[in-house]
Design an enzyme around this catalytic site. Structure first.
Site, short mmCIF file in Angstrom:
data_model
loop_
_atom_site.label_atom_id
_atom_site.label_comp_id
_atom_site.label_asym_id
_atom_site.label_seq_id
_atom_site.Cartn_x
_atom_site.Cartn_y
_atom_site.Cartn_z
N LYS A 236 0.90 -1.31 -0.22
CA LYS A 236 0.06 0.13 -0.06
C LYS A 236 0.88 1.18 0.17
CE LYS A 236 -3.82 -1.91 3.07
NZ LYS A 236 -4.78 -1.79 1.88
N ARG A 310 -9.92 -11.99 2.62
CA ARG A 310 -10.71 -12.85 2.32
C ARG A 310 -10.18 -14.28 2.11
NH1 ARG A 310 -11.60 -9.67 -3.39
NH2 ARG A 310 -11.11 -8.03 -1.73
#
Length: 454
Positions: A236, A310
């Site tokens: 990020k 996820r």
């Protein structure tokens, strides 16, 4: 009792709540000179407006507070956030239920002061006779705990600390906790939990808590416990990484919900599952292009290592489904796409169980805690296809929250399941402190109490 509540007070200041419409039609003073004082300060009961009035002894005696259109169930949070230490009572509730007033009060009075030298006491709301002070306190304590967990930096809230929090809760309520750590995750068939967390200093782990009578309906809770998310090799940017201590906000929600369930003695057989990892970067970090196996047996091609939540949830949902629960709920700070669609305050709900959806939305209406149902649009599964594996982990930017939910659905075999893509963070809106925040928790808690009240 919660630290911002009190069962009684000798001489509390009186709070008078008004919507703008109510105050405009006011024909009598709620206390001497109220309307004149309000006029002198241009008070018209807009949302968040307040007038503080001292008594003859100089102490704070009366507060006029505006609720605007009255639609914000937690509107009094803005008042609790600005009041000094002292005791307060609601003289005029303006149609708000006391549970909403208490929840808003605790929300606004909350402060994360773990690292502050100066720790001020919060203003205290008098809980009147006839109200269930214990239930109100349990809810306020659970939400404060959730916020403390999210606000604590990753240096003090890594996977071992998250395990310690769950262990302390298990001890408190007489629950059983099982923990699988490090390479044992491979032997116990949690391969994606292991893959995501193996590059971090603290070993990844899978927490499983069990409580209650096995003869009762099984309720399974799953929470995403990424204690810090660097994005992995798809790292990020600085702005995106700044608040990633909150990426265990799903786990914080599930822990708080478990605390409420056990504290209230809800007639369920509770299972809590928390995969706890840090998504870090090292020579053994998982990579874009890798293919991972999963507990369900499906293979997953990694398109983006920043879509890691996820992956750990997939193993946890598969594990939770093995118990054939009556209801399976998961909470996760899963996608920025959900924030683009609904912002930080609305909790996106995904489920293909119509009755469950109606029950959650009814709980949202009862509690005033906003939830918005989103579609599990099966045609978007095409975005999760891989030519060399069963699935790819990222469906791209379009419909990102929906494709993430569809990914999770592939690992669920429970009869009834709902996924909440929460943000767990709030800016200083309405005067409430910036930082960790509950999202959809009160709505789901209202639903669960109704569903398992018998």
């Amino acid at each position: 009792m919660h630290k911002s509540f009190t069962p009684s007070a000798a001489s509390p200041a009186e709070i008078h709540l008004y919507t703008a419409q109510e105050f405009e039609g006011l024909t009598a003073d709620p206390f001497k000179g109220a309307r004149a004082i309000a006029a002198g300060q241009a008070f018209v009961a807009s949302a968040g407006q307040a007038v503080l009035v001292s008594g003859e002894d100089g102490a704070l005696a009366h507060i006029l507070f505006g609720l605007g259109n009255g639609r914000d169930a937690l509107g009094v949070a803005a008042l609790a956030a600005r009041l000094p230490e002292g005791d307060y009572t609601i003289a005029r509730p303006s149609g708000l239920g006391f549970a909403d007033i208490a929840a808003g009060w605790a929300d606004g009075a909350y402060r994360f002061d773990r690292y502050l030298k100066e720790q001020a006491a919060p203003p205290r709301l008098v809980i009147p006779a006839g109200e269930d002070g214990e239930a109100l306190s349990r809810e306020a304590d659970a939400i404060a705990h959730l916020r403390d967990l999210v606000n604590t930096p990753a240096s003090d809230m890594g996977p071992p600390a998250l395990e310690a929090e769950v262990a302390a809760m298990a001890d408190r309520f007489g629950a059983r906790l099982t923990v699988v750590t490090g390479d044992a995750l491979l032997a116990e068939n949690y391969p994606m939990v292991h893959a995501v967390g193996k590059a971090a200093t603290f070993a990844p782990r899978f927490l499983e808590l069990e409580w209650g009578d096995a003869a009762h309906p099984e309720l399974a809770l799953v929470g995403k416990g990424v204690t810090f998310d660097s994005g992995g090799l798809n790292i990020k940017g600085g702005d995106g990484m700044r608040i990633m201590k909150k990426d265990m906000g799903g786990a914080a929600h599930a822990i708080a919900m478990a605390e409420l369930i056990m504290g209230a003695g809800l007639k369920v057989h509770l299972k809590l599952y928390v995969p706890a990892v840090e998504n870090a970067i090292a020579g053994n970090a998982f990579r874009p292009g890798d293919i991972l196996s999963s507990r369900k047996g499906l293979t997953v091609e990694i398109d983006n290592t920043d879509a890691e939540g996820r992956l750990i949830l997939a193993d946890a949902l598969a594990r939770a489904s093995e118990g054939d629960p009556d209801l399976l709920l998961d909470f996760a700070t899963l996608t920025g796409a959900a924030r683009v669609a609904l912002g930080p305050d609305l909790a996106p709900l995904y489920t293909d169980d119509e009755a469950l959806a109606e029950a959650v939305l009814a709980g949202s209406k009862t509690s005033g805690d906003p939830v918005w149902r989103m579609p599990l649009w099966d045609p978007y599964l095409a975005d999760l296809k891989s030519p060399i594996a069963d699935l790819v982990n990222s469906g791209g930017r379009f419909a990102g929250s929906i494709t993430a939910a569809l990914f999770l659905k592939q690992f669920v075999s429970a009869r009834s399941w709902a996924h909440f893509d929460v943000w767990a963070w709030r800016k200083g809106k309405y005067g409430r402190p910036e930082g960790g925040a509950a999202c959809g928790l009160r709505a789901v808690w209202a639903m669960l109490q109704t569903r398992y009240s018998g």
